[in-house]
Design an enzyme around this catalytic site. Structure first.
Site, PDB file in Angstrom:
ATOM      1  N   SER A   1      -2.849   8.144 -37.856  1.00 52.03           N
ATOM      2  CA  SER A   1      -3.536   7.936 -36.578  1.00 52.03           C
ATOM      3  C   SER A   1      -2.610   7.833 -35.380  1.00 52.03           C
ATOM      4  O   SER A   1      -3.021   8.045 -34.250  1.00 52.03           O
ATOM      5  CB  SER A   1      -4.397   6.671 -36.656  1.00 52.03           C
ATOM      6  OG  SER A   1      -3.595   5.557 -36.951  1.00 52.03           O
TER       7      SER A   1
ATOM      8  N   HIS B   1      -9.045  10.613 -39.593  1.00 57.30           N
ATOM      9  CA  HIS B   1      -8.661  11.629 -38.599  1.00 57.30           C
ATOM     10  C   HIS B   1      -8.570  13.031 -39.188  1.00 57.30           C
ATOM     11  O   HIS B   1      -8.135  13.960 -38.509  1.00 57.30           O
ATOM     12  CB  HIS B   1      -7.325  11.251 -37.949  1.00 57.30           C
ATOM     13  CG  HIS B   1      -7.396   9.960 -37.207  1.00 57.30           C
ATOM     14  ND1 HIS B   1      -7.820   9.877 -35.901  1.00 57.30           N
ATOM     15  CD2 HIS B   1      -7.141   8.689 -37.598  1.00 57.30           C
ATOM     16  CE1 HIS B   1      -7.804   8.612 -35.514  1.00 57.30           C
ATOM     17  NE2 HIS B   1      -7.393   7.876 -36.525  1.00 57.30           N
TER      18      HIS B   1
ATOM     19  N   LYS C   1     -14.805   9.342 -35.558  1.00 56.73           N
ATOM     20  CA  LYS C   1     -13.823  10.241 -34.901  1.00 56.73           C
ATOM     21  C   LYS C   1     -14.493  11.600 -34.692  1.00 56.73           C
ATOM     22  O   LYS C   1     -15.401  11.681 -33.889  1.00 56.73           O
ATOM     23  CB  LYS C   1     -12.548  10.344 -35.729  1.00 56.73           C
ATOM     24  CG  LYS C   1     -12.041   9.032 -36.284  1.00 56.73           C
ATOM     25  CD  LYS C   1     -11.399   8.148 -35.264  1.00 56.73           C
ATOM     26  CE  LYS C   1     -10.843   6.891 -35.920  1.00 56.73           C
ATOM     27  NZ  LYS C   1     -10.750   5.746 -35.036  1.00 56.73           N
TER      28      LYS C   1
END
Ligand code: PMP
Length: 450
Positions: free
Chosen positions: A239, A267, A298
């Protein structure tokens, strides 16, 4: 006790006077703790703080924040009045004017938080179910529509079953603490997300060097036969650095030493893998890891978290994972939007191609300009500076140019690696990227970063 505060220092009373000194801080012209000389660590991580009463701890931190505010360098909690958009309308924390800012601080990589196809479904379905689930999943909060989302996640991740949580943080902390006890050990990549590390407060933990399978092997060799169960924990995409986990070699070594592997796909989902399924698809390793966790906040553009694994593991977690068992099921609006977003991603109708076009463009320009972006290879770009004051200054100057990026000071990352963190989303036009990159380059030169 000998202490001798001068007029240019602030001191705070610590409880155990006999054991350690008072805490001293240099003060700025504004009369507060000089923000340039300290980092968040001094107010949240310094072991001396354990000796301070609550009032002192709070006063120290607030004095530091006050100095930042006096110098217009306090850039946390910048409020948007139109959500997470490519051009977000932000209330300037100092002038209170509305700024139209290019948003390079969002994890909404595919801009799905604003997608009309998704919002249409949410407005049609969410009112039917209502504003809240009314109970925890094992009691009255179980719903067909949540089951459908769980099935979708399991299918996408190539696992037998999945359960959803109200946040990715809850999914990580609940999965690890639900599985590991005090005779077990979690072995983390040293850059693993805080929510994973927080999961092993009731068990043992070890760390290996970032993305370094030799270091992992050393740790595993050293702890052979010391623990009953071993879990190697990695992020699919890191991240703060945007690099991809070296999963094939990590998996081989972990399994060779009898450890299970957990991959956090926060992610990676919607960003890597041919059809956006994440790290396992990227490496062609579907079905090979033991546990996958992730967030719906996300690229999926909503909120919530999940864990996907074998049915027997998921069934076990339902009754041992406390953030699942004791927490109300998620809001149906986020369940519907997550379902639709995953649908769009797997049908490849979510704009992943445009995201990658933008990623390649930005990477090329940042490298050509001479910035240190570490091993960035996805939508997250660290502009590594290694000086907290320059990180703050760059964030501030970019804010003045209506470019929203986030500072990542120590202790979020090691001191030498403090950075400005910039995220790329699919919705940026090349003109918008050019504007931002020109400013970044100009400020980078002014601050002697490049
Ligand atoms: N894992 C990683 C790698 C993350 O970056 C985050 C988000 N900050 C989380 C987990 C937690 O997810 P959520 O924001 O949904 O709680």
């Amino acid at each position: 006790m000998s202490f001798n505060p001068t007029s240019s220092r602030k001191h705070y009373h610590l409880f155990e006077e006999e054991q350690i000194d008072h805490m001293y801080f240099d003060i700025s012209p504004a009369g507060e703790i000089d923000a340039n000389k300290y980092s968040l660590y001094n107010f949240t991580g310094d072991p001396k703080l354990e000796y301070a009463e609550w009032e002192s701890r709070m006063d120290m931190m607030n004095s530091w924040f006050s100095d930042m505010k006096a110098n217009e360098r306090f850039l946390y909690e910048r409020e948007s009045i139109n959500g997470s958009k490519v051009v977000s309308k932000i209330i300037d924390p100092v002038t209170k004017e509305i700024r139209e800012m290019l948003n390079f601080a969002s994890n909404d990589y595919l801009n799905l938080t604003q997608d009309p196809r998704i919002l249409e479904k949410v407005t049609a379905i969410a009112p039917y179910y209502g504003a809240g689930a009314g109970g925890v999943p094992l009691l009255s909060g179980s719903m067909n529509i949540i089951k459908q989302l769980q099935e979708k996640i399991a299918e996408m991740k190539g696992m037998e079953e999945a359960i959803v949580y109200s946040s990715g943080y809850g999914a990580n902390i609940g999965t690890i603490s639900g599985l590991l006890g005090h005779r077990d050990v979690a072995i983390y990549d040293m850059f693993a997300h805080a929510s994973l590390i927080d999961g092993s407060k009731g068990s043992n933990k070890k760390f290996f060097s970032h993305n370094d399978s030799a270091s992992l092997e050393k740790v595993l060799k050293n702890i052979q036969n010391k623990y009953i169960n071993k879990l190697v924990v990695v992020d699919g995409v890191y991240s703060m650095d945007g690099d991809i986990c070296k999963l094939p070699e990590i998996l081989d070594i972990a399994h060779y030493y009898g450890a299970w592997v957990l991959v956090d796909e926060a992610h990676a989902t919607g960003v890597i893998g041919r059809t956006g399924k994440g790290t396992l698809e990227y490496f062609g390793l579907e079905g090979k890891v033991d546990i996958i966790t992730g967030t719906l906040s996300k690229a999926v553009g909503s909120v919530g978290g999940y864990v996907a694994a074998s049915s027997r593991l998921i069934n076990y977690l339902k009754y041992t994972s406390r953030s699942y068992m004791f927490s109300t099921s998620p809001f149906i609006g986020s369940v519907v939007s997550s379902y639709e977003a995953l649908n769009l991603i797997s049908k490849q109708e979510a704009g992943m191609d445009k995201l990658w076009e933008n990623i390649r463009y930005v990477k090329d320009r940042l490298l050509k300009a001479g910035f240190n972006i570490g091993n960035a290879e996805t939508a997250i770009f660290p502009i590594i500076i290694g000086d907290d004051n320059k990180v703050k200054e760059m964030t501030y100057r970019l804010h003045q140019q209506n470019i929203f990026v986030n500072p990542v000071p120590y202790p979020a990352v090691p001191r030498k690696l403090t950075r400005v963190r910039m995220t790329i989303t699919a919705g940026f036009s090349i003109e918008q990227l050019d504007y931002a990159l020109n400013q970044i380059e100009k400020i980078g030169k002014e601050l002697e970063i490049i």
